[in-house]
Design a protein around this motif. Structure first.
Motif, PDB file in Angstrom:
ATOM      1  N   GLU A   4      82.861 -21.135   0.670  1.00 22.22           N
ATOM      2  CA  GLU A   4      81.378 -20.259   0.026  1.00 22.22           C
ATOM      3  C   GLU A   4      81.360 -18.861   0.398  1.00 22.22           C
ATOM      4  OE1 GLU A   4      76.616 -20.896   0.372  1.00 22.22           O
ATOM      5  OE2 GLU A   4      77.921 -22.575   1.044  1.00 22.22           O
ATOM      6  N   GLU A   5      81.532 -18.622   1.632  1.00 20.35           N
ATOM      7  CA  GLU A   5      81.433 -17.033   1.888  1.00 20.35           C
ATOM      8  C   GLU A   5      82.294 -16.265   1.218  1.00 20.35           C
ATOM      9  OE1 GLU A   5      78.781 -17.851   6.188  1.00 20.35           O
ATOM     10  OE2 GLU A   5      81.097 -16.779   6.313  1.00 20.35           O
ATOM     11  N   ALA A   6      83.509 -16.591   1.154  1.00 21.46           N
ATOM     12  CA  ALA A   6      84.497 -15.885   0.325  1.00 21.46           C
ATOM     13  C   ALA A   6      84.142 -15.776  -1.154  1.00 21.46           C
ATOM     14  CB  ALA A   6      85.886 -16.708   0.461  1.00 21.46           C
ATOM     15  N   ARG A   7      83.619 -16.846  -1.487  1.00 20.24           N
ATOM     16  CA  ARG A   7      83.122 -16.593  -3.098  1.00 20.24           C
ATOM     17  C   ARG A   7      81.941 -15.790  -3.112  1.00 20.24           C
ATOM     18  NH1 ARG A   7      83.000 -21.588  -3.196  1.00 20.24           N
ATOM     19  NH2 ARG A   7      80.706 -21.885  -3.267  1.00 20.24           N
ATOM     20  N   THR A   8      81.178 -15.941  -2.226  1.00 23.24           N
ATOM     21  CA  THR A   8      79.538 -15.322  -2.616  1.00 23.24           C
ATOM     22  C   THR A   8      79.338 -14.074  -1.805  1.00 23.24           C
ATOM     23  OG1 THR A   8      78.486 -16.357  -0.854  1.00 23.24           O
ATOM     24  CG2 THR A   8      78.639 -17.497  -3.002  1.00 23.24           C
TER      25      THR A   8
END
Length: 474
Positions: A454-458
């Motif tokens: 999620e952090e890599a995406r957002t």
């Protein structure tokens, strides 16, 4: 005694772990073996002053400090494999002042002064390991270069800066490095900054445990290898073959293998951590990578990773991606997971693109022990003579030394500052019965991976992280 070796060949002299395997072309990897049941049973004393179950760091440090204080004690260590067969011979080699729970958790039960004393003693313990190893002539590559926590995304930067602010409140000693300072220490890709704490040393874990085993034998302890303890209680340790050893004091020092003991299936959860290592790297490549001070390193993602520059100039790198196995099973085959090994190689190459084309020559793994509340503990009941230590959650290289010193004082009935520390006598609640245990632990692992994704995406701190804390209770 001859060490059990990996069937793919003996690890090269000076390599990271004698219990590591050279990776074959096949995806399946061999496992270290316990002594064959067809071998003659080792001779066993009928009684001792102190029986220690487990000849890893905890058991060996306990024997060392007991015999340093009282050389006439009859101390026997019982080990199912060989000395250091478990996590002590296979770990990441971080001698750190890290602790699995924050000081606020300790302060809630014992007060701020006690929590601060615990942190101070952990810092002292890093140096004590180096002092004790040097005094015993153990060449384990001890080098106190500190530890780096890389931040490679804005979400990781936020967590890293919060860690520094928290450190300032407690005097932990962690400071922030900007991108230039961080890259000067470790030229990882995409670094935005890093935390740095000086209270960490690197060691070669196999050399430390082998040297420690030799030292306690020199001091007069008997280390009996190839005997599996099935149960222990006040005044006895009973082997799987039915034999028993009586003792005034019986110490449980079995860490990730604790669930193999009767009535201890739910005492700790054995969670597997796996590692890989490169071939020795040339000086020109180290000039590009860094780690000139032999700093250990990790980053601020949710799934734990860890690495070090080894005594023979390899990169050894590990992580917690392996699943928990139903009913707390501990088996040699679980030491190897081709998918996790591939992920570790890919993660390290992503961190350090300079490694493109470098051979990964070794891979290994094993279980570590996690208490239900993530709090390590040490204790001894003078009424029964039973003692224990463990549940280190992967931070046991230093903590086991503190445990050994503490157990020695407790067994000898000495009230000292370390016997007053807040982890002494702590009792964690038991893990949930199956299948809740299997579901919860593996759900936590999946959530940690999902939070990182999620952090890599957002680019923002993961909302899933709150759910992760709720699932793990940590």
């Amino acid at each position: 005694m001859t060490r059990p070796l990996w069937s793919e060949g003996i690890a090269e002299e000076g390599s990271y772990a004698a219990t590591s395997a050279r990776e074959p072309s096949s995806p399946s990897l061999p496992s270290p073996s316990l002594p064959s049941p067809s071998l003659p049973s080792p001779s066993l004393p009928s009684r001792a002053d102190v029986v220690i179950v487990g000849a890893g760091y905890t058991g060996l440090w306990t024997a060392h400090y007991l015999l340093a204080a009282e050389p006439t004690l009859d101390v026997v260590l019982l080990e199912a494999g060989h000395a250091g067969f478990g996590a002590s011979g296979r770990n990441g080699g971080w001698v750190s002042a890290l602790w699995p729970v924050g000081p606020e958790t300790l302060a809630r039960g014992h007060g701020r002064a006690a929590a601060a004393a615990m942190l101070a003693e952990l810092r002292n313990t890093v140096d004590e390991v180096g002092r004790a190893a040097a005094s015993a002539g153990i060449d384990c590559g001890f080098h106190r270069g500190g530890t780096l926590g890389l931040a490679r995304s804005t979400a990781q930067v936020e967590r890293a800066r919060a860690e520094v602010a928290h450190s300032d409140q407690w005097g932990i000693g962690t400071r922030w490095l900007d991108a230039q300072e961080a890259s000067a220490r470790l030229a990882a890709d995409g670094v935005l900054g890093a935390t740095y704490n000086p209270h960490c040393a690197r060691v070669h874990p196999r050399r430390l445990v082998d040297g420690l085993a030799a030292e306690v034998r020199r001091q007069g302890a008997r280390v009996v290898e190839g005997v599996r303890v099935e149960a222990l209680g006040p005044g006895f340790a009973r082997l799987a073959d039915g034999r028993s050893v009586g003792a005034t004091h019986v110490i449980r020092a079995t860490e990730g293998f604790t669930p193999t003991l009767a009535r201890h299936r739910r005492t700790v959860a054995p969670v597997y951590s796996l590692m890989v290592a490169t071939e020795p790297l040339p000086a020109r490549l180290w000039e590009q990578i860094g780690l000139a001070e032999r700093e250990t390193f990790a980053d601020h993602r949710h799934v734990v990773i860890y690495g070090q520059r080894t005594v023979d100039d390899r990169l050894a790198f590990g992580g917690r991606g392996a699943p928990y196995h139903f009913a707390s099973r501990v088996r040699p085959g679980f030491d190897h997971d081709a998918r996790v090994f591939a992920d570790l190689r890919a993660t390290l190459t992503d961190l350090l693109p300079q490694l493109e084309g470098v051979r990964f020559t070794h891979a290994w793994g094993g279980p570590l022990g996690i208490a239900r509340d993530w709090q390590p503990s040490v204790g001894h009941d003078p009424a029964t003579g039973l003692g224990w230590a463990g549940g280190y959650v992967g931070d046991g290289v230093a903590a086991s030394n503190l445990a050994g010193r503490t157990l020695a004082d407790l067994v000898l009935g000495r009230a000292t500052p370390i016997t007053q520390l807040p982890w002494v006598g702590h009792r964690s609640r038991r893990w949930e019965p199956e299948p809740a245990r299997w579901v919860g632990i593996n759900a936590g692992l999946r959530l940690a991976h999902a939070a990182d994704a999620e952090e890599a995406r957002t680019g923002r701190p993961a909302r899933l992280a709150r759910l992760l804390s709720a699932v793990t209770g940590h």
